[in-house]
Design a protein around this motif. Structure first.
Motif: not given
Length: 276
Positions: A182-192, A194-210
């Motif tokens: 998965h290719v995203t950007t934080s707003g600069w010219n750089y591309m990040d 990351i593995p597909q289906n990885v994003n901040k929301a899915n990480g947060l879901k893990e914490f919210l469940a816990y």
């Protein structure tokens, strides 16, 4: 007076929580954390920064915050990594080959982020190395990326290349690879990348469940494209005044800019309206 309308806070760092000089008011943050904890609210840092950088940034509060690092690829609770989503070394090298083939020059300004270290080419332009040294101080230079070790865990690839090609890059590589990106950007010219289906929301879901906190009781702040999934997840979502237009369209509210302590101002407003 009313109850606090959220039980968890999620904030992006660059362009959101810290100002343009990468600083924040530690004393003010400590006061806000104290008041949030009195209400039983949790605080989560959700950033594209690696876990090691976040631990340095928030060392004074390490026992009071959790991290969703590398755009969701690394989750840290109580100072310990509890989950990582990674690329294989083979996938990383295939990606490097694809970049070399389709986007000439991109590999020279590429950083591979691992859990242990990050990796540049020795031939990478000095300006790119300097600009990323703050975020990746534990970097190692290699003659070519074939030399990255087998025993690291690779969470992200950052490329200094016009981000307008990110969709094309994602589709083109995924059409020929078993491991998807998965290719995203934080707003600069750089591309990040990351593995597909990885994003901040899915990480947060893990914490919210816990934490047993429903998404409706999450408040989130962001400014860049890599915050969009997180803002869509949250019951209360704020885009920063300095944020990208696409992010402002997604968020329910607009916060003052990162240079105007926007996150602190919004949180203080809610805290001042509560009973405790």
């Amino acid at each position: 007076m009313k109850d606090l309308p959220f039980k968890a806070v999620a904030i992006d760092v660059d362009g959101t929580f810290v100002n343009d000089e990468k600083k924040y008011d530690h004393e003010m943050f400590g006061e806000i954390l104290y008041r949030l904890h009195k209400h039983g609210a949790h605080f989560i840092i959700a950033s594209g920064r690696p876990a090691g950088r976040l631990e340095a940034d928030f060392g004074d509060f390490i026992d009071s915050v959790d991290f969703v690092a590398d755009n969701g690829a690394v989750l840290v609770r109580d100072g310990k990594i509890i989950c990582t989503t990674t690329f294989s070394k083979k996938c990383i090298l295939n990606l490097v080959d694809y970049l070399q083939l389709r986007y000439p020059g991109a590999v020279q300004s590429t950083l591979i982020s691992g859990v242990k270290h990050s990796y540049f080419l020795k031939s990478t332009p000095a300006q790119f190395k300097r600009s990323h040294h703050y975020f990746y101080p534990n970097s190692i230079e290699v003659d070519n990326f074939d030399q990255i070790p087998e025993d690291d865990q690779y969470t992200k690839v950052t490329v200094d290349y016009p981000s307008k090609v990110r969709r094309e890059l994602e589709y083109g590589f995924n059409s020929r690879s078993v491991e998807k990106i998965h290719v995203t950007t934080s707003g600069w010219n750089y591309m990040d990348i990351i593995p597909q289906n990885v994003n901040k929301a899915n990480g947060l879901k893990e914490f919210l469940a816990y934490l047993d906190v429903p998404r409706t009781q999450l408040i989130a702040f962001g400014d860049g494209e890599n915050d969009i999934e997180m803002l869509k997840l949250a019951g209360l979502s704020y885009a920063m005044e300095n944020g990208q237009d696409s992010v402002k369209k997604i968020a329910k509210f607009i916060a003052p800019s990162n240079n105007d302590n926007g996150v602190f101002k919004v949180l203080n407003k809610y805290l001042n309206e509560t009973r405790k």
